[in-house]
Write a protein that holds these residues in place. Sequence first.
Motif, PDB file in Angstrom:
ATOM      1  N   GLU A 105      44.965  34.801  43.772  1.00  0.00           N
ATOM      2  CA  GLU A 105      45.049  35.857  44.773  1.00  0.00           C
ATOM      3  C   GLU A 105      44.361  37.123  44.285  1.00  0.00           C
ATOM      4  O   GLU A 105      43.552  37.729  45.006  1.00  0.00           O
ATOM      5  N   LEU A 106      44.656  37.537  43.056  1.00  0.00           N
ATOM      6  CA  LEU A 106      44.046  38.738  42.504  1.00  0.00           C
ATOM      7  C   LEU A 106      42.554  38.540  42.276  1.00  0.00           C
ATOM      8  O   LEU A 106      41.745  39.432  42.535  1.00  0.00           O
ATOM      9  N   PHE A 107      42.161  37.347  41.814  1.00  0.00           N
ATOM     10  CA  PHE A 107      40.738  37.085  41.615  1.00  0.00           C
ATOM     11  C   PHE A 107      39.974  37.274  42.923  1.00  0.00           C
ATOM     12  O   PHE A 107      38.932  37.917  42.959  1.00  0.00           O
ATOM     13  N   ARG A 108      40.475  36.705  44.011  1.00  0.00           N
ATOM     14  CA  ARG A 108      39.770  36.820  45.288  1.00  0.00           C
ATOM     15  C   ARG A 108      39.737  38.264  45.773  1.00  0.00           C
ATOM     16  O   ARG A 108      38.747  38.707  46.350  1.00  0.00           O
ATOM     17  N   TRP A 109      40.790  39.016  45.537  1.00  0.00           N
ATOM     18  CA  TRP A 109      40.786  40.440  45.917  1.00  0.00           C
ATOM     19  C   TRP A 109      39.710  41.186  45.132  1.00  0.00           C
ATOM     20  O   TRP A 109      38.950  41.972  45.701  1.00  0.00           O
ATOM     21  N   LEU A 110      39.643  40.940  43.812  1.00  0.00           N
ATOM     22  CA  LEU A 110      38.613  41.587  42.998  1.00  0.00           C
ATOM     23  C   LEU A 110      37.217  41.136  43.417  1.00  0.00           C
ATOM     24  O   LEU A 110      36.293  41.948  43.522  1.00  0.00           O
ATOM     25  N   SER A 111      37.056  39.857  43.636  1.00  0.00           N
ATOM     26  CA  SER A 111      35.770  39.302  44.029  1.00  0.00           C
ATOM     27  C   SER A 111      35.309  39.855  45.377  1.00  0.00           C
ATOM     28  O   SER A 111      34.112  40.068  45.600  1.00  0.00           O
ATOM     29  N   PHE A 112      36.238  40.124  46.262  1.00  0.00           N
ATOM     30  CA  PHE A 112      35.906  40.694  47.568  1.00  0.00           C
ATOM     31  C   PHE A 112      35.158  42.018  47.409  1.00  0.00           C
ATOM     32  O   PHE A 112      34.260  42.323  48.191  1.00  0.00           O
ATOM     33  N   GLN A 113      35.508  42.776  46.378  1.00  0.00           N
ATOM     34  CA  GLN A 113      34.844  44.056  46.137  1.00  0.00           C
ATOM     35  C   GLN A 113      33.356  43.859  45.851  1.00  0.00           C
ATOM     36  O   GLN A 113      32.546  44.736  46.113  1.00  0.00           O
ATOM     37  N   SER A 114      32.989  42.707  45.282  1.00  0.00           N
ATOM     38  CA  SER A 114      31.603  42.418  44.909  1.00  0.00           C
ATOM     39  C   SER A 114      30.849  41.616  45.965  1.00  0.00           C
ATOM     40  O   SER A 114      29.692  41.913  46.266  1.00  0.00           O
ATOM     41  N   ILE A 115      31.502  40.573  46.521  1.00  0.00           N
ATOM     42  CA  ILE A 115      30.763  39.652  47.388  1.00  0.00           C
ATOM     43  C   ILE A 115      31.321  39.568  48.799  1.00  0.00           C
ATOM     44  O   ILE A 115      30.903  38.711  49.581  1.00  0.00           O
ATOM     45  N   GLY A 116      32.266  40.432  49.135  1.00  0.00           N
ATOM     46  CA  GLY A 116      32.797  40.455  50.490  1.00  0.00           C
ATOM     47  C   GLY A 116      33.512  39.171  50.862  1.00  0.00           C
ATOM     48  O   GLY A 116      34.148  38.520  50.028  1.00  0.00           O
TER      49      GLY A 116
END
Length: 175
Positions: A105-116
């Motif tokens: 969950e946290l990985f996807r939240w962080l990744s969203f900041q980079s790749i939407g």
Amino acid sequence: MPIDPDAEFLPVRIAVLTVSDTRSPADDRSGDTLVDRLTSAGHILADRHIVRDDSDMIVAQLHRWIDDPEVDCIITTGGTGVTGRDVTPEAIERVQDKPIPGFGELFRWLSFQSIGTSTVQSRACACVTRGTYIFALPGSTGAVKDGWDGILKDQLDSRHKPCNFVELMPRLLER
């Protein structure tokens, strides 16, 4: 997050598994990035392998490391997408004792900041198995950086407060 300067740093023995049908030691950039980051942080590279996107091969390698007292933690890179050959999460499910859903969950939240919204294609996951942590990251260098820099660098640092995965290691096999 805060690091307690008075606390002792305890290096973690980490095995790195690249899951790929196409990568070799010569061009495993995501594995290289992960190894560079974990060793720069003071941790010990316990072992490193590349295996094909084959669930049985992944499970066999995971079991070897889970059973090895010289491995505290396994980090995989690759095989977390949604195509037919992406089977790392399924392999991890076959060996896991306890999932750690907050990692993905946290990985996807962080990744969203980079790749939407492209982050929804990631099935990054984590678990504990017989006292060994397993973290599965996507196979891109950007994903490895997001996962290490944004989560694992702190959670695998015994000085990280208010809590971290390292301080729980002595208690992982409690019943």
